[in-house]
Design a protein around this motif. Sequence first.
Motif, PDB file in Angstrom:
ATOM      1  N   TYR A   1     -30.069   9.102  62.134  1.00  0.00           N
ATOM      2  CA  TYR A   1     -31.022   9.035  63.243  1.00  0.00           C
ATOM      3  C   TYR A   1     -31.542   7.608  63.379  1.00  0.00           C
ATOM      4  O   TYR A   1     -31.992   6.999  62.414  1.00  0.00           O
ATOM      5  N   GLY A   2     -31.482   7.059  64.598  1.00  0.00           N
ATOM      6  CA  GLY A   2     -32.024   5.735  64.864  1.00  0.00           C
ATOM      7  C   GLY A   2     -31.044   4.598  64.690  1.00  0.00           C
ATOM      8  O   GLY A   2     -31.366   3.453  65.009  1.00  0.00           O
ATOM      9  N   ALA A   3     -29.842   4.882  64.175  1.00  0.00           N
ATOM     10  CA  ALA A   3     -28.829   3.830  63.993  1.00  0.00           C
ATOM     11  C   ALA A   3     -27.981   3.715  65.251  1.00  0.00           C
ATOM     12  O   ALA A   3     -27.660   4.718  65.902  1.00  0.00           O
ATOM     13  N   ASN A   4     -27.599   2.495  65.583  1.00  0.00           N
ATOM     14  CA  ASN A   4     -26.755   2.295  66.758  1.00  0.00           C
ATOM     15  C   ASN A   4     -25.373   1.791  66.322  1.00  0.00           C
ATOM     16  O   ASN A   4     -25.001   1.900  65.153  1.00  0.00           O
ATOM     17  N   HIS A   5     -24.644   1.228  67.253  1.00  0.00           N
ATOM     18  CA  HIS A   5     -23.275   0.793  66.969  1.00  0.00           C
ATOM     19  C   HIS A   5     -23.236  -0.624  66.405  1.00  0.00           C
ATOM     20  O   HIS A   5     -22.573  -0.895  65.404  1.00  0.00           O
ATOM     21  N   GLY A   6     -23.971  -1.524  67.042  1.00  0.00           N
ATOM     22  CA  GLY A   6     -23.790  -2.935  66.769  1.00  0.00           C
ATOM     23  C   GLY A   6     -24.478  -3.469  65.539  1.00  0.00           C
ATOM     24  O   GLY A   6     -24.041  -4.479  64.977  1.00  0.00           O
TER      25      GLY A   6
ATOM     26  N   LYS B   1     -35.861   0.862  72.158  1.00  0.00           N
ATOM     27  CA  LYS B   1     -37.050   0.951  71.312  1.00  0.00           C
ATOM     28  C   LYS B   1     -36.906   2.004  70.224  1.00  0.00           C
ATOM     29  O   LYS B   1     -37.543   1.934  69.177  1.00  0.00           O
ATOM     30  N   GLN B   2     -36.054   2.991  70.457  1.00  0.00           N
ATOM     31  CA  GLN B   2     -35.912   4.079  69.503  1.00  0.00           C
ATOM     32  C   GLN B   2     -35.062   3.691  68.288  1.00  0.00           C
ATOM     33  O   GLN B   2     -34.971   4.447  67.318  1.00  0.00           O
ATOM     34  N   LEU B   3     -34.453   2.507  68.317  1.00  0.00           N
ATOM     35  CA  LEU B   3     -33.554   2.113  67.244  1.00  0.00           C
ATOM     36  C   LEU B   3     -34.319   1.638  66.022  1.00  0.00           C
ATOM     37  O   LEU B   3     -35.398   1.055  66.126  1.00  0.00           O
TER      38      LEU B   3
ATOM     39  N   GLN C   1     -30.767  -0.758  58.982  1.00  0.00           N
ATOM     40  CA  GLN C   1     -29.410  -0.265  59.192  1.00  0.00           C
ATOM     41  C   GLN C   1     -28.437  -0.910  58.211  1.00  0.00           C
ATOM     42  O   GLN C   1     -27.511  -0.249  57.719  1.00  0.00           O
ATOM     43  N   GLU C   2     -28.647  -2.178  57.911  1.00  0.00           N
ATOM     44  CA  GLU C   2     -27.803  -2.835  56.910  1.00  0.00           C
ATOM     45  C   GLU C   2     -28.027  -2.230  55.529  1.00  0.00           C
ATOM     46  O   GLU C   2     -27.080  -2.066  54.750  1.00  0.00           O
ATOM     47  N   THR C   3     -29.281  -1.886  55.220  1.00  0.00           N
ATOM     48  CA  THR C   3     -29.566  -1.249  53.926  1.00  0.00           C
ATOM     49  C   THR C   3     -28.826   0.072  53.797  1.00  0.00           C
ATOM     50  O   THR C   3     -28.247   0.384  52.746  1.00  0.00           O
ATOM     51  N   ILE C   4     -28.835   0.859  54.867  1.00  0.00           N
ATOM     52  CA  ILE C   4     -28.121   2.141  54.853  1.00  0.00           C
ATOM     53  C   ILE C   4     -26.635   1.918  54.586  1.00  0.00           C
ATOM     54  O   ILE C   4     -26.019   2.619  53.765  1.00  0.00           O
ATOM     55  N   ALA C   5     -26.060   0.954  55.278  1.00  0.00           N
ATOM     56  CA  ALA C   5     -24.636   0.665  55.066  1.00  0.00           C
ATOM     57  C   ALA C   5     -24.376   0.253  53.623  1.00  0.00           C
ATOM     58  O   ALA C   5     -23.406   0.713  52.997  1.00  0.00           O
ATOM     59  N   LYS C   6     -25.225  -0.585  53.080  1.00  0.00           N
ATOM     60  CA  LYS C   6     -25.023  -1.055  51.703  1.00  0.00           C
ATOM     61  C   LYS C   6     -25.127   0.089  50.696  1.00  0.00           C
ATOM     62  O   LYS C   6     -24.328   0.166  49.756  1.00  0.00           O
ATOM     63  N   VAL C   7     -26.113   0.970  50.879  1.00  0.00           N
ATOM     64  CA  VAL C   7     -26.282   2.081  49.941  1.00  0.00           C
ATOM     65  C   VAL C   7     -25.040   2.962  49.911  1.00  0.00           C
ATOM     66  O   VAL C   7     -24.465   3.233  48.842  1.00  0.00           O
ATOM     67  N   PHE C   8     -24.613   3.416  51.075  1.00  0.00           N
ATOM     68  CA  PHE C   8     -23.513   4.378  51.107  1.00  0.00           C
ATOM     69  C   PHE C   8     -22.171   3.728  50.781  1.00  0.00           C
ATOM     70  O   PHE C   8     -21.336   4.323  50.078  1.00  0.00           O
ATOM     71  N   ILE C   9     -21.941   2.530  51.270  1.00  0.00           N
ATOM     72  CA  ILE C   9     -20.655   1.875  51.013  1.00  0.00           C
ATOM     73  C   ILE C   9     -20.530   1.505  49.542  1.00  0.00           C
ATOM     74  O   ILE C   9     -19.494   1.756  48.908  1.00  0.00           O
TER      75      ILE C   9
ATOM     76  N   PRO D   1     -33.950   3.886  53.956  1.00  0.00           N
ATOM     77  CA  PRO D   1     -35.044   3.989  54.919  1.00  0.00           C
ATOM     78  C   PRO D   1     -35.289   5.453  55.253  1.00  0.00           C
ATOM     79  O   PRO D   1     -34.340   6.246  55.348  1.00  0.00           O
ATOM     80  N   ASP D   2     -36.542   5.826  55.426  1.00  0.00           N
ATOM     81  CA  ASP D   2     -36.895   7.239  55.566  1.00  0.00           C
ATOM     82  C   ASP D   2     -36.733   7.708  57.006  1.00  0.00           C
ATOM     83  O   ASP D   2     -37.640   7.591  57.829  1.00  0.00           O
ATOM     84  N   THR D   3     -35.562   8.232  57.315  1.00  0.00           N
ATOM     85  CA  THR D   3     -35.277   8.774  58.636  1.00  0.00           C
ATOM     86  C   THR D   3     -34.502  10.074  58.452  1.00  0.00           C
ATOM     87  O   THR D   3     -34.437  10.616  57.338  1.00  0.00           O
ATOM     88  N   ILE D   4     -33.911  10.612  59.522  1.00  0.00           N
ATOM     89  CA  ILE D   4     -33.112  11.838  59.408  1.00  0.00           C
ATOM     90  C   ILE D   4     -31.665  11.473  59.075  1.00  0.00           C
ATOM     91  O   ILE D   4     -31.086  10.588  59.699  1.00  0.00           O
ATOM     92  N   TYR D   5     -31.107  12.172  58.098  1.00  0.00           N
ATOM     93  CA  TYR D   5     -29.694  12.028  57.758  1.00  0.00           C
ATOM     94  C   TYR D   5     -29.065  13.420  57.738  1.00  0.00           C
ATOM     95  O   TYR D   5     -29.636  14.358  57.174  1.00  0.00           O
ATOM     96  N   ILE D   6     -27.907  13.549  58.350  1.00  0.00           N
ATOM     97  CA  ILE D   6     -27.128  14.781  58.246  1.00  0.00           C
ATOM     98  C   ILE D   6     -25.816  14.411  57.562  1.00  0.00           C
ATOM     99  O   ILE D   6     -25.038  13.611  58.085  1.00  0.00           O
ATOM    100  N   SER D   7     -25.592  14.972  56.382  1.00  0.00           N
ATOM    101  CA  SER D   7     -24.433  14.551  55.593  1.00  0.00           C
ATOM    102  C   SER D   7     -23.529  15.737  55.292  1.00  0.00           C
ATOM    103  O   SER D   7     -23.995  16.859  55.069  1.00  0.00           O
ATOM    104  N   ASN D   8     -22.242  15.456  55.290  1.00  0.00           N
ATOM    105  CA  ASN D   8     -21.242  16.479  54.992  1.00  0.00           C
ATOM    106  C   ASN D   8     -20.370  15.987  53.842  1.00  0.00           C
ATOM    107  O   ASN D   8     -20.264  14.778  53.598  1.00  0.00           O
ATOM    108  N   TYR D   9     -19.738  16.945  53.151  1.00  0.00           N
ATOM    109  CA  TYR D   9     -18.984  16.571  51.948  1.00  0.00           C
ATOM    110  C   TYR D   9     -17.976  17.660  51.604  1.00  0.00           C
ATOM    111  O   TYR D   9     -18.236  18.856  51.780  1.00  0.00           O
TER     112      TYR D   9
END
Length: 748
Positions: free
Chosen positions: A470-475, A497-499, A505-513, A542-550
């Motif tokens: 939630y809140g992450a975009n493409h770029g 504004k909702q982003l 967003q970089e932190t999220i990428a770093k954590v999961f990657i 960052p504290d937002t909504i995540y929907i994860s599958n596995y």
Amino acid sequence: METKKEKVPQLLSVIKLKRNRIKSLSPGWKGASFVLVLAVLFLFLIQAHYLLWERGFIDFAVGSILFIVVVVLLCGFITLLVHGIKKMPSRYLWLFLSSFVLLYICFVGPLYVSSAVVLFIIVGLSIWGAVLYKFIQGSYKNTTMLKKIVASGSFVSMTVALGFAWFWVVNEGESEVAGVTLKELKNSPRYDEGLLKSPIAKGRYQVSTITYGSKNSYRKEFKQHNSLLTRTVDGSSFLEKWSSLRSKTVGFGPEAMPLNGSVWYPEGEGPFPLVVIVHGNHMMTSYSDPGYDYLGELLASRGYIFVSIDENFLNASPYNDMFMISALENENPARGWLILEHIRTWKEWNADKKNPFYQKVNMDQIALIGHSRGGEAIAIATAFNKLNNFPDNGNIKFDYNFHIRTLISIAGTNGQYKASGKTIPLENVNFLALHGAHDMDVNTFASASQYNRVSFTNKEDFMTASVYIYGANHGQFNRRWSRGDGVGMGNQLFNLKQLMSRADQETIAKVFISAFLDGTLKNEKEYENIFRDIGYAKEWLPDTIYISNYKDSNTNFISTYDEDIDLLSTTIPGGKLNGKNLQVWKEEKVKMKYGVDEYSAVRLGWNGSKNSDTTSYTVVLPDEGITFTENSSIVFSMADSSERKTTSYHKDLIDLTVKVEDKNGNKASLPLSHISKLVPMIEGKLLKWPFENLGETKEPVFQNYSFELTDFKQVNSHFNPLALQKISFEFDLTEKGTILMNDIGIRN
């Protein structure tokens, strides 16, 4: 007979007579035209700056002027066609049409939104300019007071409207409905045990950088005094419509494409796993490959050789592609093939005693990361890696067979390239898909399809995972790309504004990657817990909504809903599926924002206000084909599919009861919220008011659940996990709703 010399003066006289008969524009139309010309040229030059400035002033000027001339001439021709039924002066109609095309280029986006915005600008500026010019010319001096009042009121009203329109354009939009956050959903004490080390902590290695490139590289950073030299490769068999202008710009044709890359590497003996990242489609001369330096610095410090490769010469270029009239075609397979040629180079270096990377690369541990179109390219590369021939041309031989173990798709595309008309299947590879709920480019979860096309056929440990954010975009996954995902001023159509911030967003990428690479390439299996249950990563995210599958290769799937059309049958023969008092019960292909996807699920709907009896869905396990251990878990994936308007994510969370029964009739129950409640569909309202609800704004995204059988044993000590016979889902904790469910199985 008249001579040619006598005909010329007569022709000139006719032209002069025709010109004199053209009625002059009235003051109002003159004002409208004058203001519209100035405003449109101003806006178009801003957009041209975005598209062409990096090519240099001459290309910017030539390209801008040429495009304006072409549009004006084309619209002049259209104006002549409708001249006979005109309701306005032809010259203004000509200008109107030219302005529409030029402004549409400025505000390119969804057709209906761009058209509405452009029409408002043209009509508004025309009315404002017409009234203003007539005032300046004194046209209202001798009119009645009523006309003066109407004209003044129109001018003031339109001034206010245009001021509001300007504010609307430059404003970033509005925030969305507040969501229920990760820490609110995942509040169990088990997440606080601190068993995992931070995957984004700087590692123990010092980081160095180097570049490599071919002699004909079109970019100086790949031709430094210490850059490593690479060969060129012939990709002409993969491509169509490579223009001469493109060759002139980059200095080479498709038969001599360079292998350029930037490397971040750890200072140590090694060998180190090789991680190759490839960007997506962007402006060709606005280079994308440097935008992943934040990943390179982190991963190199943690013991990876990280390479960001250059495929910018395959990207879009309005200038080189004649304003997209003759765009480069079939470049998707070339993107994948180029990745393999880069890996071939690394294999050669690893075996070359004269190379600084001699025996420093672990060629048995290779990961590919792709962003946007690159996310599809890494799947193409992995498929080509195991083939002997190019699927679309058997005369092109392949001989790669590298040990590619892990793929990570960031906002990846899907299905732009189909090998022999088929989407890309993948076997025995780890796969992670990351996608933003507010992606304004790939605005559907496209890589969920590839996630469901990964299969496991051997006994090795593999896993696939996806995270919807939630809140992450493409770029913002790429530091060289903008906060908006549109083209230039087209970004101003979107609700930015909702982003979340770029840093988040970089932190999220770093954590999961980082965690996914450590878990799949370094055998640090504890990091798999993050993907089985994202709550274990909440300390770093960052504290937002995540929907994860596995899912993983250690799971025996009882029902995936792809086997037949029988609602009662399971994927493993001998099982049975039963529904009781359900309002909706059917199996179907999953409907995403823009069409039906390739994978299936069961749709279950209930309404407790209309039925007081127990509503349930039960899986009866087959007698054979499934083994259990004391540590087995029940797993399934579930997505909200309710047709309600989301006004509060907290209010619309779904809970239900998961009940198990052994062969002796012993039962035990736990609520779904034992893991977490089911989040409603995230409504990504990408466009600004008043367009925010137009089009498809949400789609079902699957959340995985894993219930350990020992947890049920704690509820009822008589329950025997090794004799599990039934799994039931009772819809008793949320009054009504509709869900999709798939991938029900047992993980050992």
